[in-house]
Design a protein around this motif. Structure first.
Motif, PDB file in Angstrom:
ATOM      1  N   THR A  83       0.849  -1.195   0.000  1.00  0.00           N
ATOM      2  CA  THR A  83       0.000   0.000   0.000  1.00  0.00           C
ATOM      3  C   THR A  83       0.882   1.241   0.000  1.00  0.00           C
ATOM      4  OG1 THR A  83      -0.141  -0.067   2.396  1.00  0.00           O
ATOM      5  CG2 THR A  83      -1.939  -1.098   1.185  1.00  0.00           C
ATOM      6  N   SER A  84       0.308   2.321  -0.487  1.00  0.00           N
ATOM      7  CA  SER A  84       1.035   3.596  -0.539  1.00  0.00           C
ATOM      8  C   SER A  84      -0.010   4.703  -0.545  1.00  0.00           C
ATOM      9  CB  SER A  84       1.916   3.632  -1.790  1.00  0.00           C
ATOM     10  OG  SER A  84       2.735   4.781  -1.769  1.00  0.00           O
ATOM     11  N   GLY A  85       0.442   5.937  -0.755  1.00  0.00           N
ATOM     12  CA  GLY A  85      -0.504   7.056  -0.790  1.00  0.00           C
ATOM     13  C   GLY A  85      -1.035   7.364   0.599  1.00  0.00           C
ATOM     14  N   LEU A  86      -2.256   7.864   0.664  1.00  0.00           N
ATOM     15  CA  LEU A  86      -2.861   8.203   1.950  1.00  0.00           C
ATOM     16  C   LEU A  86      -3.275   6.942   2.696  1.00  0.00           C
ATOM     17  CD1 LEU A  86      -5.357  11.127   1.148  1.00  0.00           C
ATOM     18  CD2 LEU A  86      -3.124  11.290   2.242  1.00  0.00           C
ATOM     19  N   PRO A  87      -3.220   6.961   4.037  1.00  0.00           N
ATOM     20  CA  PRO A  87      -3.814   5.846   4.778  1.00  0.00           C
ATOM     21  C   PRO A  87      -5.302   5.759   4.425  1.00  0.00           C
ATOM     22  CG  PRO A  87      -2.596   7.316   6.240  1.00  0.00           C
ATOM     23  CD  PRO A  87      -2.668   7.996   4.910  1.00  0.00           C
ATOM     24  N   VAL A  88      -5.807   4.545   4.272  1.00  0.00           N
ATOM     25  CA  VAL A  88      -7.177   4.386   3.781  1.00  0.00           C
ATOM     26  C   VAL A  88      -8.196   5.081   4.695  1.00  0.00           C
ATOM     27  CG1 VAL A  88      -7.643   2.120   4.851  1.00  0.00           C
ATOM     28  CG2 VAL A  88      -8.740   2.741   2.669  1.00  0.00           C
ATOM     29  N   GLN A  89      -7.890   5.164   5.985  1.00  0.00           N
ATOM     30  CA  GLN A  89      -8.822   5.810   6.930  1.00  0.00           C
ATOM     31  C   GLN A  89      -8.953   7.312   6.641  1.00  0.00           C
ATOM     32  OE1 GLN A  89      -6.227   3.889   7.789  1.00  0.00           O
ATOM     33  NE2 GLN A  89      -7.333   2.039   8.435  1.00  0.00           N
ATOM     34  N   GLN A  90      -7.928   7.896   6.034  1.00  0.00           N
ATOM     35  CA  GLN A  90      -7.957   9.343   5.738  1.00  0.00           C
ATOM     36  C   GLN A  90      -8.410   9.638   4.312  1.00  0.00           C
ATOM     37  OE1 GLN A  90      -4.106  11.072   6.516  1.00  0.00           O
ATOM     38  NE2 GLN A  90      -3.906   9.952   8.440  1.00  0.00           N
ATOM     39  N   LEU A  95       1.303   9.977 -12.035  1.00  0.00           N
ATOM     40  CA  LEU A  95      -0.161  10.018 -12.075  1.00  0.00           C
ATOM     41  C   LEU A  95      -0.686  10.844 -10.907  1.00  0.00           C
ATOM     42  CD1 LEU A  95      -1.045   6.283 -12.899  1.00  0.00           C
ATOM     43  CD2 LEU A  95      -1.245   8.244 -14.439  1.00  0.00           C
ATOM     44  N   LYS A  96      -1.836  11.478 -11.097  1.00  0.00           N
ATOM     45  CA  LYS A  96      -2.412  12.314 -10.026  1.00  0.00           C
ATOM     46  C   LYS A  96      -3.167  11.443  -9.014  1.00  0.00           C
ATOM     47  CE  LYS A  96      -3.090  16.465 -12.850  1.00  0.00           C
ATOM     48  NZ  LYS A  96      -4.096  17.219 -13.617  1.00  0.00           N
ATOM     49  N   LEU A  97      -2.409  10.898  -8.078  1.00  0.00           N
ATOM     50  CA  LEU A  97      -3.007   9.992  -7.087  1.00  0.00           C
ATOM     51  C   LEU A  97      -2.861  10.536  -5.669  1.00  0.00           C
ATOM     52  CD1 LEU A  97      -1.521   6.602  -8.436  1.00  0.00           C
ATOM     53  CD2 LEU A  97      -3.646   7.732  -9.118  1.00  0.00           C
ATOM     54  N   GLU A  98      -2.581  11.839  -5.543  1.00  0.00           N
ATOM     55  CA  GLU A  98      -2.228  12.407  -4.228  1.00  0.00           C
ATOM     56  C   GLU A  98      -3.296  12.180  -3.170  1.00  0.00           C
ATOM     57  OE1 GLU A  98      -2.534  14.341  -6.988  1.00  0.00           O
ATOM     58  OE2 GLU A  98      -0.432  14.555  -7.581  1.00  0.00           O
ATOM     59  N   ASP A  99      -4.570  12.166  -3.577  1.00  0.00           N
ATOM     60  CA  ASP A  99      -5.622  12.075  -2.558  1.00  0.00           C
ATOM     61  C   ASP A  99      -6.156  10.657  -2.400  1.00  0.00           C
ATOM     62  OD1 ASP A  99      -6.698  11.976  -5.078  1.00  0.00           O
ATOM     63  OD2 ASP A  99      -8.421  13.259  -4.634  1.00  0.00           O
ATOM     64  N   MET A 100      -5.380   9.668  -2.867  1.00  0.00           N
ATOM     65  CA  MET A 100      -5.878   8.285  -2.850  1.00  0.00           C
ATOM     66  C   MET A 100      -5.062   7.372  -1.946  1.00  0.00           C
ATOM     67  SD  MET A 100      -6.926   7.389  -6.726  1.00  0.00           S
ATOM     68  CE  MET A 100      -7.667   8.586  -7.827  1.00  0.00           C
ATOM     69  N   ALA A 101      -5.757   6.356  -1.425  1.00  0.00           N
ATOM     70  CA  ALA A 101      -5.073   5.202  -0.833  1.00  0.00           C
ATOM     71  C   ALA A 101      -4.739   4.280  -2.009  1.00  0.00           C
ATOM     72  CB  ALA A 101      -5.999   4.492   0.143  1.00  0.00           C
ATOM     73  N   GLY A 134     -14.509   1.833   4.305  1.00  0.00           N
ATOM     74  CA  GLY A 134     -15.433   2.957   4.215  1.00  0.00           C
ATOM     75  C   GLY A 134     -15.407   3.737   2.911  1.00  0.00           C
ATOM     76  N   ILE A 135     -14.635   3.269   1.933  1.00  0.00           N
ATOM     77  CA  ILE A 135     -14.597   3.968   0.641  1.00  0.00           C
ATOM     78  C   ILE A 135     -15.634   3.332  -0.291  1.00  0.00           C
ATOM     79  CG2 ILE A 135     -13.181   4.471  -1.401  1.00  0.00           C
ATOM     80  CD1 ILE A 135     -10.829   4.853   0.462  1.00  0.00           C
ATOM     81  N   PRO A 136     -16.598   4.132  -0.788  1.00  0.00           N
ATOM     82  CA  PRO A 136     -17.634   3.553  -1.635  1.00  0.00           C
ATOM     83  C   PRO A 136     -17.086   3.157  -3.006  1.00  0.00           C
ATOM     84  CG  PRO A 136     -17.903   5.938  -1.507  1.00  0.00           C
ATOM     85  CD  PRO A 136     -16.777   5.589  -0.589  1.00  0.00           C
ATOM     86  N   THR A 137     -17.786   2.217  -3.634  1.00  0.00           N
ATOM     87  CA  THR A 137     -17.346   1.693  -4.941  1.00  0.00           C
ATOM     88  C   THR A 137     -17.123   2.794  -5.964  1.00  0.00           C
ATOM     89  OG1 THR A 137     -18.784  -0.162  -4.446  1.00  0.00           O
ATOM     90  CG2 THR A 137     -17.852  -0.101  -6.639  1.00  0.00           C
TER      91      THR A 137
END
Length: 209
Positions: free
Chosen positions: A10-17, A42-48, A93-96
Motif C-alpha cells: 500500500t502507498s498514498g494516503l492511509p485508507v482511513q484518511q 499520475l495524479k493519485l495524491e488524494d488516494m489510498a 469505508g470507501i464507496p465503490t
C-alpha cells in the motif's frame, strides 16, 4: 499451475484518511512496487493506493488470448484476489464509486476482466495496453452496468502482445455495459506507457472533481 497468495503493497494516503482508493495491477514480469512507482507521474495524491503482487510475477501463465482453461487456476485466483482487495477498501469505508483501477499490459487485461465481470459505477478504470481475456470473449461472464464509469484503454499498433482488434472488441463490450471509453491507439509505439498516455489519464480520469 499456481494460485496467488495475498501480498499487497500500500502507498498514498492511509485508507482511513482517504476519500478515494486505487487498485494498481502490474504487468507480466513486473512487481507491485513497479506499478506503484507510477504515483510519481499520475495524479493519485488524494488516494489510498493498493497494489497486489502476483505469485512468480505473473497473473496467469499464457497469453491473455489463449483459451481461458490454459490460464487456470491462476486467472480465477487473480480475479479473486482483486475482489478481496476491493472488499478490503469498501470495508474501510470507501464507496465503490470512489474506487479506481489502473493496470499495465497483463495487469491492464486483468483490470478490464475484473471490472467487466463486476460492472458497477467505479471512480475510473485505466488499462494501459490491455483487452478482455480469452481466445474469444465469453460474453456471458460480463454482467452489470458501469453507469457511465470513465474508462481509458490504449495499445500500440502493432503491439507484440495486445492486438488492436481485441482492444476494439473490448471497448465495444464495455460501451454496451454503459462505460464511457476513451481509447488511444499509438502507431509504432513500443510496449510501454508513454508520457502522452499519462497526461491523457491525468486530464480525464484522474482530473480533480
Amino acid at each position: 499451475m499456481y494460485t496467488h497468495s495475498k501480498q499487497i503493497i500500500t502507498s498514498g494516503l492511509p485508507v482511513q484518511q482517504a476519500k478515494k482508493a486505487i487498485v494498481m495491477l502490474h504487468g507480466r514480469g513486473g512487481t507491485a512496487a513497479d506499478i506503484i512507482s507510477l504515483q510519481k507521474v499520475l495524479k493519485l495524491e488524494d488516494m489510498a493506493i493498493y497494489a497486489p503482487q502476483a505469485t512468480d510475477n505473473s497473473w496467469y501463465p499464457y497469453s491473455f488470448m489463449a483459451p481461458v482453461a490454459q490460464n487456470q487456476p491462476a486467472l480465477d485466483s487473480a480475479l479473486a484476489l482483486v475482489g478481496e482487495v476491493v472488499a478490503e477498501i469498501e470495508a474501510a469505508g470507501i464507496p465503490t464509486d470512489q474506487i479506481y483501477f489502473a493496470g499495465f499490459s497483463q495487469g491492464a487485461c486483468l483490470t478490464l476482466e475484473y471490472t467487466a465481470r463486476n460492472a458497477r459505477r467505479y471512480g475510473g478504470i485505466i488499462a494501459f495496453t490491455g483487452g478482455l481475456i480469452g481466445q474469444e470473449l465469453a460474453i456471458g461472464n460480463y454482467k452489470g452496468d458501469f453507469k457511465l464509469t470513465p474508462v481509458f484503454v490504449s495499445t500500440g499498433n502493432p503491439d507484440p502482445h495486445v492486438p488492436v482488434s481485441r482492444v476494439q472488441e473490448s471497448i465495444t463490450m464495455l460501451e454496451d455495459m454503459n462505460a464511457v471509453v476513451n481509447q488511444a491507439i499509438y502507431p509504432g509505439r513500443p510496449h510501454t506507457i508513454s508520457g502522452e498516455e499519462i497526461q491523457l489519464v491525468n486530464n480525464t480520469i484522474l482530473k480533480k472533481s
